[in-house]
Structures are given as structure tokens and as C-alpha cells.
Write a protein that holds these residues in place. Structure first.
Motif, PDB file in Angstrom:
ATOM      1  N   ASN A  91     -46.108  27.636 -54.954  1.00 22.19           N
ATOM      2  CA  ASN A  91     -45.828  26.866 -53.738  1.00 22.19           C
ATOM      3  C   ASN A  91     -45.733  25.375 -54.071  1.00 22.19           C
ATOM      4  O   ASN A  91     -46.746  24.672 -54.159  1.00 22.19           O
ATOM      5  CB  ASN A  91     -46.935  27.118 -52.703  1.00 22.19           C
ATOM      6  CG  ASN A  91     -46.548  26.627 -51.325  1.00 22.19           C
ATOM      7  OD1 ASN A  91     -45.878  25.617 -51.177  1.00 22.19           O
ATOM      8  ND2 ASN A  91     -46.981  27.352 -50.300  1.00 22.19           N
ATOM      9  N   ASP A  93     -44.649  22.858 -52.326  1.00 23.60           N
ATOM     10  CA  ASP A  93     -45.074  21.961 -51.246  1.00 23.60           C
ATOM     11  C   ASP A  93     -46.579  21.725 -51.287  1.00 23.60           C
ATOM     12  O   ASP A  93     -47.048  20.598 -51.126  1.00 23.60           O
ATOM     13  CB  ASP A  93     -44.678  22.537 -49.881  1.00 23.60           C
ATOM     14  CG  ASP A  93     -43.179  22.474 -49.643  1.00 23.60           C
ATOM     15  OD1 ASP A  93     -42.511  21.653 -50.312  1.00 23.60           O
ATOM     16  OD2 ASP A  93     -42.675  23.241 -48.807  1.00 23.60           O
ATOM     17  N   TYR A 135     -46.947  19.496 -46.359  1.00 22.33           N
ATOM     18  CA  TYR A 135     -47.798  20.561 -45.822  1.00 22.33           C
ATOM     19  C   TYR A 135     -48.555  19.989 -44.623  1.00 22.33           C
ATOM     20  O   TYR A 135     -49.510  19.244 -44.795  1.00 22.33           O
ATOM     21  CB  TYR A 135     -48.765  21.048 -46.904  1.00 22.33           C
ATOM     22  CG  TYR A 135     -49.286  22.443 -46.668  1.00 22.33           C
ATOM     23  CD1 TYR A 135     -48.536  23.557 -47.053  1.00 22.33           C
ATOM     24  CD2 TYR A 135     -50.519  22.652 -46.070  1.00 22.33           C
ATOM     25  CE1 TYR A 135     -49.020  24.843 -46.849  1.00 22.33           C
ATOM     26  CE2 TYR A 135     -50.997  23.933 -45.861  1.00 22.33           C
ATOM     27  CZ  TYR A 135     -50.250  25.025 -46.244  1.00 22.33           C
ATOM     28  OH  TYR A 135     -50.723  26.293 -46.042  1.00 22.33           O
ATOM     29  N   SER A 263     -52.117  30.431 -51.415  1.00 20.24           N
ATOM     30  CA  SER A 263     -51.682  29.073 -51.734  1.00 20.24           C
ATOM     31  C   SER A 263     -52.342  28.040 -50.830  1.00 20.24           C
ATOM     32  O   SER A 263     -52.520  26.882 -51.220  1.00 20.24           O
ATOM     33  CB  SER A 263     -50.162  28.958 -51.612  1.00 20.24           C
ATOM     34  OG  SER A 263     -49.727  29.178 -50.284  1.00 20.24           O
TER      35      SER A 263
END
Length: 307
Positions: A91, A93, A135, A263
Motif C-alpha cells: 500500500n 499511500d 490516507y 495495511s
């Protein structure tokens, strides 16, 4: 022994942690490296550099603010926690958001020096804001910023207004960039990510085993960490408690995250590494410490082998 090797902070320790992290990052993204275009491969390699840089920043923050002793435990613990969850290694981000949150934490902790206060508050808030662009729920770390203000520089009213100015500055930059690149305004819907409370993925052993292990480790080490805070000097107490606050905020951000695949726990690993490192430093049972560290390092290997 493993604990003896990482009990000192030397370049070789950092190199070994970087190699360990690289191995699991490549394993998690192996299919992507094989089939993706060259541009995507270079982007993923850039994410690997970001992860290694995150380990370096964590080590710097810990040493500079005396959150732990001069050892490599926090680096290997952070890498071990991260490699337990393959989704966190995929992930981008979350990886980028975590880097910016570490940069923010560095500035918050430095407020105790009482120098360049306005600049440090501005920087800390700005980095949290940048993290939230990648995020959304990392915006909760504004609570950590305001806690830092309360503890260190809360006596001046203007300090409480600096985060608002920093966020408005970031908003103006993002809006201007969006207008130039897409000819549209950056809106709240572009920023916001709705929460999901579907934890079904954690019924799978690949997530259940490491999550249960970290939950037990967090409860156990946090109890001793609170005792350490009580015995710490007045100058260190606020910084140590701030790390505990980061742990709580990271858990909250994970609960509110839009997807539940492991994540979302990445923000939790850095403060937990500091908490567990303090536990390691004050643990008298050498063999238990050896087994625990070995388990943290080898659990990602077992998960990769079995699943």
C-alpha cells in the motif's frame, strides 16, 4: 545472540535491517516486479527507499529525544512488525503517509527545546496534513500535535492557532495545484475516506496470527512501559507519554480505516517499536527476550512460507 547483536547501534545493524526489509518487500510485490512496466517498477523501488528512510528517521527520532537507549532494537522491531503484513508492503499511500507522520513526530518532540516553536508547530501540522492527503484518517494525529503544544508551549495562545494556519496553507497549495493540473477544485469528497467496520479479513490465519501476536505484545509491553514512564525524569515523561498517545491514535486510525487488510496498522508499528524497545531494555530475563525477538524476526518468514 540476536539480542546482543542489536543491543548496539552500528551501521551494520541498519544494513541488515534494510536487507531484511528489502527481501520481504520484493517478496510481497514479486508479481508486480515481473509484469509491470519499467516506470511502475521504479516507482515501487522508490517506495522501498521510503520504507528504509522511515526506519532511519525512526532511529534518529528515538536517539535524538532519548526515547530509547542507543541500540538497534526499534529498527529491527519496526521491520519485523511491518513484514508480518504483506498488504502494508503493497500500500503505497499508507507507506508515504507513515513517512510524513514520522517527520511530524520529529518536530513535535523537538518542541521541548523551546526554540523555533512556531516553525515546529507549523511543520508538524503541515506534515500531518500532507499525510492525510494520502490516507485520510492519519489526520487524527493532529491530536498528537495539540498534545505537544499543551505539554510544551501551551502557555501562549498564539501557538494554538498555528495548526489552523498550517492547514489553510496546505489547502491553498493543494487547491492551486489541482486547478493548474486538472482545472477543478480540490473538494472534501476528494480528501475524505469513509470508514469500514468489516473485520472479516482478520478471520484469515495470515492476518489473525500476527494481529493476535501484536495485540498480546502491546498489552504486555504497555503495562511495563507505564511503569517506565512513572520512573522517568520530568523531562522525559512527556515524550514517552506522547509515544503512548501515538499508539492509541494509530489504533483508532486503523479501526476507522476504509479497508481492513493489515495495511491500516502501519502507523501503529513505529510507536509500538519504541514501546517494546523500552520493555527490552528493562527486561531481566535474557532468554525470554532472546526468544521474543527471534519470534518477531522469524514470524514473517513463517507466514511467507505457509501462506
Amino acid at each position: 545472540m540476536l539480542t546482543s547483536f542489536f543491543s548496539n547501534s552500528r551501521p551494520i545493524n541498519f544494513i541488515i535491517v534494510a536487507v531484511y526489509l528489502t527481501f520481504f518487500y520484493v517478496a510481497a510485490n514479486f508479481s508486480l516486479f515481473l509484469s509491470a512496466p519499467v516506470g511502475v517498477v521504479f516507482k515501487e523501488l522508490g517506495m522501498l527507499v521510503v520504507l528504509v528512510l522511515s526506519v532511519f528517521i525512526l532511529n534518529f527520532i528515538s536517539g535524538r529525544n532519548e526515547l530509547t537507549g542507543r541500540n538497534a532494537y526499534k529498527s529491527v522491531l519496526f521491520a519485523g512488525f511491518l513484514c508480518m503484513f504483506a498488504a502494508a508492503l503493497k500500500n503505497n499511500d499508507v507507506i508515504l503517509a507513515n513517512l510524513f507522520l514520522l517527520l511530524s513526530l520529529r518536530r513535535i518532540l523537538s518542541l521541548k527545546s523551546q526554540r523555533e516553536i512556531v516553525q515546529k508547530i507549523f511543520d508538524a501540522t503541515f506534515w500531518v496534513g500532507v499525510a492525510s492527503l494520502f490516507y485520510f484518517w492519519s489526520i487524527l494525529f493532529l491530536f498528537v500535535v495539540y498534545f505537544g503544544i499543551l505539554v510544551h508551549v501551551g502557555h501562549r495562545f498564539k501557538n494554538w492557532l498555528v495548526p489552523l494556519i498550517a492547514l489553510l496553507t496546505l489547502l491553498s497549495i493543494v487547491t492551486s495545484a489541482d486547478l493548474l493540473l486538472t482545472d477543478t477544485f480540490y473538494t472534501f469528497s476528494d480528501w475524505y475516506q469513509s470508514s469500514s467496520f468489516n473485520f472479516d479479513a482478520y478471520r484469515q490465519p495470515i492476518l489473525l496470527i500476527p494481529a493476535a501476536f501484536l495485540f498480546a505484545l502491546t498489552l504486555w509491553s504497555s503495562f511495563f512501559y507505564m511503569l517506565i514512564i512513572q520512573k522517568a525524569s520530568a523531562n522525559s515523561k512527556s515524550s514517552l507519554f506522547l509515544i503512548l498517545l501515538c499508539t492509541g491514535v494509530a489504533i483508532t486510525a486503523g479501526v476507522l480505516a476504509p479497508t481492513k487488510n493489515g495495511s491500516e496498522l502501519l502507523f501503529f508499528f513505529a510507536p509500538l517499536a519504541i514501546v517494546v524497545t523500552n520493555y527490552f531494555q528493562h527486561m531481566n530475563d535474557k532468554w525470554f527476550k532472546e526468544i521474543l525477538l527471534l519470534l518477531i524476526v522469524l514470524l514473517p518468514v513463517l507466514l511467507l512460507s505457509i501462506f
